[in-house]
Design an enzyme around this catalytic site. Structure first.
Site, PDB file in Angstrom:
ATOM      1  N   PRO A   1       4.968   7.233 -35.114  1.00 41.18           N
ATOM      2  CA  PRO A   1       5.604   8.190 -35.964  1.00 41.18           C
ATOM      3  C   PRO A   1       5.563   9.531 -35.908  1.00 41.18           C
ATOM      4  O   PRO A   1       4.315  10.054 -35.207  1.00 41.18           O
ATOM      5  CB  PRO A   1       4.771   7.494 -37.193  1.00 41.18           C
ATOM      6  CG  PRO A   1       4.093   6.370 -36.858  1.00 41.18           C
ATOM      7  CD  PRO A   1       3.994   6.506 -35.321  1.00 41.18           C
ATOM      8  N   ASN A   2       6.378  10.320 -36.310  1.00 39.83           N
ATOM      9  CA  ASN A   2       6.472  11.806 -36.259  1.00 39.83           C
ATOM     10  C   ASN A   2       7.018  12.505 -37.564  1.00 39.83           C
ATOM     11  O   ASN A   2       7.903  11.579 -38.039  1.00 39.83           O
ATOM     12  CB  ASN A   2       6.893  12.343 -34.960  1.00 39.83           C
ATOM     13  CG  ASN A   2       6.538  14.021 -35.030  1.00 39.83           C
ATOM     14  OD1 ASN A   2       7.268  14.756 -35.271  1.00 39.83           O
ATOM     15  ND2 ASN A   2       5.615  14.117 -34.029  1.00 39.83           N
TER      16      ASN A   2
ATOM     17  N   HIS B   1       1.461  33.868 -38.499  1.00 38.36           N
ATOM     18  CA  HIS B   1       2.122  32.729 -38.418  1.00 38.36           C
ATOM     19  C   HIS B   1       3.269  32.288 -39.394  1.00 38.36           C
ATOM     20  O   HIS B   1       3.449  32.744 -40.440  1.00 38.36           O
ATOM     21  CB  HIS B   1       1.101  31.543 -38.846  1.00 38.36           C
ATOM     22  CG  HIS B   1       1.544  30.192 -38.756  1.00 38.36           C
ATOM     23  ND1 HIS B   1       1.016  29.077 -39.849  1.00 38.36           N
ATOM     24  CD2 HIS B   1       2.132  29.478 -37.812  1.00 38.36           C
ATOM     25  CE1 HIS B   1       1.612  27.924 -39.425  1.00 38.36           C
ATOM     26  NE2 HIS B   1       2.006  28.326 -38.217  1.00 38.36           N
ATOM     27  N   HIS B   2       4.492  31.860 -38.564  1.00 31.83           N
ATOM     28  CA  HIS B   2       5.889  31.552 -39.267  1.00 31.83           C
ATOM     29  C   HIS B   2       6.274  30.291 -39.167  1.00 31.83           C
ATOM     30  O   HIS B   2       6.709  29.775 -37.891  1.00 31.83           O
ATOM     31  CB  HIS B   2       6.973  32.618 -38.617  1.00 31.83           C
ATOM     32  CG  HIS B   2       6.630  34.000 -38.695  1.00 31.83           C
ATOM     33  ND1 HIS B   2       7.584  34.728 -38.128  1.00 31.83           N
ATOM     34  CD2 HIS B   2       6.135  34.735 -39.822  1.00 31.83           C
ATOM     35  CE1 HIS B   2       7.422  35.960 -38.578  1.00 31.83           C
ATOM     36  NE2 HIS B   2       6.381  35.999 -39.573  1.00 31.83           N
TER      37      HIS B   2
ATOM     38  N   GLU C   1       6.717  23.110 -31.979  1.00 36.36           N
ATOM     39  CA  GLU C   1       7.833  22.312 -32.288  1.00 36.36           C
ATOM     40  C   GLU C   1       9.463  22.578 -32.178  1.00 36.36           C
ATOM     41  O   GLU C   1      10.493  22.189 -32.391  1.00 36.36           O
ATOM     42  CB  GLU C   1       7.771  21.882 -33.713  1.00 36.36           C
ATOM     43  CG  GLU C   1       6.841  21.185 -34.328  1.00 36.36           C
ATOM     44  CD  GLU C   1       5.768  22.031 -34.770  1.00 36.36           C
ATOM     45  OE1 GLU C   1       6.115  23.247 -35.053  1.00 36.36           O
ATOM     46  OE2 GLU C   1       4.320  21.640 -34.898  1.00 36.36           O
TER      47      GLU C   1
ATOM     48  N   GLU D   1      -4.169  18.956 -31.710  1.00 39.37           N
ATOM     49  CA  GLU D   1      -4.152  18.678 -33.213  1.00 39.37           C
ATOM     50  C   GLU D   1      -3.819  17.112 -33.017  1.00 39.37           C
ATOM     51  O   GLU D   1      -4.605  16.438 -34.030  1.00 39.37           O
ATOM     52  CB  GLU D   1      -2.796  19.364 -33.805  1.00 39.37           C
ATOM     53  CG  GLU D   1      -1.351  18.662 -33.094  1.00 39.37           C
ATOM     54  CD  GLU D   1      -0.340  19.619 -33.965  1.00 39.37           C
ATOM     55  OE1 GLU D   1      -0.534  20.501 -34.543  1.00 39.37           O
ATOM     56  OE2 GLU D   1       0.804  19.153 -33.394  1.00 39.37           O
TER      57      GLU D   1
END
Lengths: 710, 710
Positions: free
Chosen positions: A200-201, A420-421, A491, A515
């Protein structure tokens, strides 16, 4: 349209007929690599179907394979071709990357460009092949021409016919995630293992029981190492590979857009390069610069603002569930109506002034360049999974994050804060705020941003790797450059060597990073594979350096553990090449092991030279790298769950010089699961004549710094 | 989730049970309009299905009709409700529009808000009804609540059960165009006429043989005029109506996004208002301000920069094919590589310095506020139909358009140039350039922009009227306001009264405008219908004023002609209300008829008062309007292809005052096709006691200015 009824067309057909006589319809071309070991054959098969094949030292790498593209609502570019021109040339240059694994890179190939003309449509397509000593690159070129201005790709039909049922290191093909564990199996076993592999993701769209991702690493039964990927993915859809597991033929499978199209092309245009790296030595795959070489030189006139970065960050505590990105526990917020000053804080918000200052202090004390802070900005309460459009504004901090003071404080200590965006995949929203977000960064002194695309792409229907979304990443990258901002994209689409052209792309995730050690764990052999797969396209922000591998010691609710010994966590700074390296653990854990931490402080992030001392995908990798502009070398070694004894030869050291080796290694009792923190540090005098034998625990490894002794 | 297994849920269910006892499941509510002529009934039918019905003077307008929404992947909001609260109130205020048909607008209604709770899901929805003297508005409200935070609409299921097989003035329902000719037929005839009605368009997605658009105008056999539309369409998908032609029930049909979803909602949220305007006098429909009243007051603290505009433009010559938007005849250009200075100009580019200066001179001489110039910027060579992403940059003029000099020249004469932003539907590209485009406008002194969305929405899969694209229009509108720019949106979603809240939305196309007179023609009765349909939502940039109605006189290749007499072209400035009025013909044609042109020069574009003197949809409309801040009145009358004699009463004039009426009328021999330019101008003294009888030719009309004689 019937060209026979068009007098102009008929005239052109006459010319084409003449050209057919000149060139023939079954003409075969052959070129070799500069060292003569690779041979490429290009042939027009019956029906005017373009094909190619590749051998290495006389052994088949790619058997005769079709080339072409299926188009939408018009004649496809797959057959009916005659060869109307060919060009060959040799190229040899050495260029200097802005950052990289070596000081200079040689770009040396023989090139064949075959022009193919489709008489029935009066269209021309060129296929350009470059044969390097370490492999092949080829692409489709669509010149500007009257009968081919705009077209839509239904599917690219590039085949890679393999010579056997190779061992493969593969991920499920997916339009939206690359964060799968690598499966090692024969190609014939892909189908049977696909379901279990598709874990799963937050966003995922697998497309076939035999679809796999690139870079696809393979090993033939006769010992050839073969890697298939792409280079220079710009304004095109990302390629996956669809396996015909009866015939062992891989075929390109592009990522579709919201209506199922796979590419809108306006001529003149080129496809990305399709790459086949091949050698009988595994280490040659790791050292290949073929993908970088197929990208264009940098477009930026000034690159002085682009620097490798070693950083710590307020991050692992959220990843492990100890802290939160969000400031409150509300579950449904709207940025334009919530007043955070009146909302009850949750008390677990990690990106607060006190905590960030601790990280700044730590970074300054230990010589890190920067501190990443995630969760600094409003909106994290319902940040993904909702398909929310206006999810972040990228400029408004939570009440406990004083952006002015923290940047002032960091600057006073010579440290940068990394912006961080997270976008939650809402790409339009990010683009709407991009200018103001980058202006905000410039104003407060941020020079690097980590971007994130967790969850489905919004608007729905698009995929993380389709042409429209790829163009978004590219837009962000080039906009960032206008603001002298470096980008670390998570991502986003997997890298294809674009950092040569756009060197502010200093990092990407695009695979299962550290992670996942907090989300159930990575396989113990994970880091013996990634350099052969994901890293072929460019550096990965893997975020190594987790010393406290048992997460439950600080968050009892999380039973995940890091599938690595502590010593191997050090090795990753060498084996997982990146100009952007994080010491990812919480600073308290480093303070408990400052002796081991010394390696992270010492290790370089930019290199003059790189050697692979030993390597076998899935089993072990040992690199040695020479620090940029220094005489020091660093060695890193990682092995699989079996453990092993590594034997290496330091002959790469400068003859006659003496070095002090500091060896950070697994203790004899170390084990990635049972005893991960058992490490030993020893020092030893070495020269280029030294040979070392070093134990690696199961899921372990070692790191060595080699400092010249004056 | 099973709420019975959740102790918290069980407690809530207990409370809900109690509430059911208090309120009952079949409770009926009734409210009336302030004047008592409309009666609304709201009832929970069997199964907890919400329903409503509406009568006017005791006659059924909407029979018992279901309310609710079908949701995706969860229980729908259609049944299982109990009424758990109700609120009623009366409201009466008079507000002053920034621009409009009258100086003030009365907003007077009785309101009923019914709170409905679905026990099985623990969700609450409110339906708010407002009953005005001229109709009904109602909307769904989704309060913030634990069990309803984010949801996806599969379809809104709002019914309008009609009392008969009404005569309807309808357009084919379509997700991408509103530019159809209105069909006048019984509802039962829609299905049979749909195919012929669905004429070609650059982008079109009809969805059903019985799907129609709003505003839908109808007339019952017993003489009731009924109009169904929506108000305040914000962050929602545009509504069409699907006709059940057996039962004469209309049901909402929302525009889907790229994956077929019809709305992503985050609570708290409200749907747009669904509106039913009703009267036994046709003119009451035209005078209704119900749609405006259901919108919120303006959000802008400063509206001083928003002004009605009368303009001429470099436009009709391209629409008719005499000139071109493009500067060259190349068919395939890329903005980032073409150098227009080296390309052969086509010699037909209309937006050139000389031509634009002629228009500026003309505008200055005749007192126009502005000159629209289309085709000023690079990219028009392949501007639509290609699904091109980077189609325009909105800031780079063609070589023969000197933006600095022309704006200087215009300013020196007290004239503005109106900016033109054609997007070709490539909405991301427009948003990427929006800031720089508006900054460019501010820099050079443009204060209004005409936007365009010709062709399919890019990225493909989206529709002109889906939620994501509607949000784009709204984004542009609000961004423009930040730059004090007025917007005239073409090919955008039809207006729903948003100009009350965002009064810089001074115009929209969203229907078949005058341009279609050059593309085959509009029906002769077209402008007797539009005020009952399209204009219910807001002003239209219809671009009237074509004096040379035979296009072939200046472009022999175009055999289209304007289906109107010249006199009626003048009337349209009064009958087609808009604060933005174009004199759309080429200036040479005005110079040939300066006597008639005087009316266009004189007519106001903002009003203190409006009367409908006579009206019947599809047949004729006669308006009288009083100029803002002046004693002058203007009358306009338009009729269908039959022609007629109009009899009007000037009793609206101030008693005791004398006026000079200048009457611009069809000559007795005039005919929209055979003799369109035959007009007569006469002057006459009139007072409030005067009654006028005026001939209107087939496809004709008349215009009158009434100036007080001191």
């Amino acid at each position: 349209m019937n060209p026979l009824r068009n007098p102009v067309s008929t005239r052109r057909l006459g010319l084409l007929g003449l050209l057919c006589l000149l060139w023939g319809t079954l003409r075969a071309e052959e070129i070799k690599s500069p060292n003569g070991q690779l041979t490429l054959n290009v042939t027009l098969a019956e029906g005017g179907v373009p094909t190619y094949s590749l051998t290495y030292k006389g052994r088949p790498v790619i058997k005769t394979s079709k080339l072409g593209l299926e188009l939408k609502n018009t004649t496809s570019l797959q057959a009916g071709f005659t060869q109307t021109d060919k060009q060959t040339r040799s190229f040899d240059e050495t260029w200097t990357p802005v950052w990289g694994e070596s000081k200079t890179i040689r770009n040396h190939y023989n090139e064949l460009a075959v022009t193919l003309t489709q008489a029935a449509t009066q269209r021309t397509m060129r296929v350009r092949f470059r044969v390097f000593d370490d492999g092949l690159g080829f692409r489709y070129e669509f010149p500007r021409q009257p009968k081919l201005d705009y077209f839509t790709i239904k599917e690219e039909r590039t085949q890679f016919a393999l010579a056997g049922d190779h061992k493969a290191f593969w991920l499920p093909g997916d339009y939206d995630t690359q964060e799968y564990s690598t499966v090692t199996s024969k190609l014939s076993e892909v189908r049977g293992k696909m379901k279990a592999a598709t874990t799963p993701n937050a966003s995922q769209t697998p497309f076939s029981p035999t679809g796999v991702q690139t870079p696809l690493m393979m090993k033939s039964q006769d010992g050839l190492y073969i890697n298939i990927h792409e280079a220079a993915l710009i304004d095109y859809s990302c390629m996956h590979l669809e396996l015909d597991d009866k015939n062992m033929v891989l075929e390109s499978h592009l990522t579709p857009d919201a209506v199922g199209d796979k590419g809108l092309i306006q001529t003149p245009a080129n496809s990305p390069w399709r790459t086949v790296i091949v050698s009988d030595k595994a280490g040659d795959i790791l050292l290949s610069k073929l993908v970088l070489n197929l990208n264009e030189p940098t477009k930026y006139p000034d690159v002085s603002w682009i620097k490798p970065v070693k950083y710590v960050g307020v991050w692992w505590e959220m990843i492990t569930g100890k802290g939160t990105w969000s400031y409150t526990n509300q579950e449904n917020i709207k940025l334009d109506s919530i007043d955070y000053k009146t909302v009850q804080p949750n008390g677990t918000h990690a990106a607060n002034n006190t905590r960030v200052k601790q990280y700044i202090d730590f970074a300054a004390k230990h010589g890190f360049d920067a501190v990443l802070v995630e969760g600094w900005n409003i909106g994290w309460e319902d940040w993904f999974g909702k398909h929310k459009d206006y999810v972040f504004d990228f400029v408004t901090p939570y009440p406990d994050f004083d952006v002015v003071e923290l940047n002032r404080y960091a600057a006073s200590k010579g440290v940068k804060i990394i912006m961080h965006h997270e976008t939650s995949g809402s790409v339009r929203n990010y683009e709407r705020h991009l200018d103001s977000a980058f202006q905000f960064m410039n104003k407060y002194g941020y020079n690097a941003v980590k971007t994130g695309y967790v969850g489905d792409i919004v608007p729905l229907g698009h995929h993380h790797y389709d042409q429209w979304v790829n163009n978004h990443y590219q837009y962000v990258l080039e906009k960032a450059a206008e603001h002298k901002i470096m980008v670390n994209g998570h991502e986003a689409v997997r890298p294809t060597g674009l950092a040569r052209t756009f060197p502010n792309l200093i990092g990407n995730e695009a695979a299962r990073g550290t992670e996942y050690e907090s989300f159930g764990g990575n396989n113990a052999d994970h880091t013996t594979i990634l350099p052969f797969t994901r890293l072929i396209g460019g550096p990965m922000d893997y975020t190594p350096g987790i010393f406290q591998t048992r997460i439950s010691t600080f968050n009892p609710q999380n039973t995940s553990f890091v599938h690595s010994t502590l010593a191997r966590q050090l090795a990753l700074y060498v084996t997982m090449y990146s100009p952007l390296q994080m010491a990812a653990d919480m600073i308290e854990h480093y303070n408990e092991h400052l002796d081991a931490f010394q390696f992270i402080k010492d290790v370089a992030v930019d290199w003059d030279d790189t050697k692979v001392l030993e390597a076998e995908p899935g089993d072990y990798i040992t690199y040695a790298r020479k620090a940029k502009g220094k005489s020091s070398w660093f060695i890193g070694s990682t092995c699989d769950e079996q453990g092993r004894t590594s034997k290496i030869d330091l002959s790469f050291l400068e003859p006659g010089k003496k070095y002090t080796a500091t060896i950070y290694a697994d203790a004899p009792t170390a084990h990635y699961e049972k005893n991960p923190q058992a490490y030993q540090i020893r020092k030893q005098k070495v020269t280029s004549k030294t040979k070392l034998t070093q134990f690696c625990a199961p899921g372990g490894g070692y790191a060595i710094s080699l400092v010249e002794t004056k």
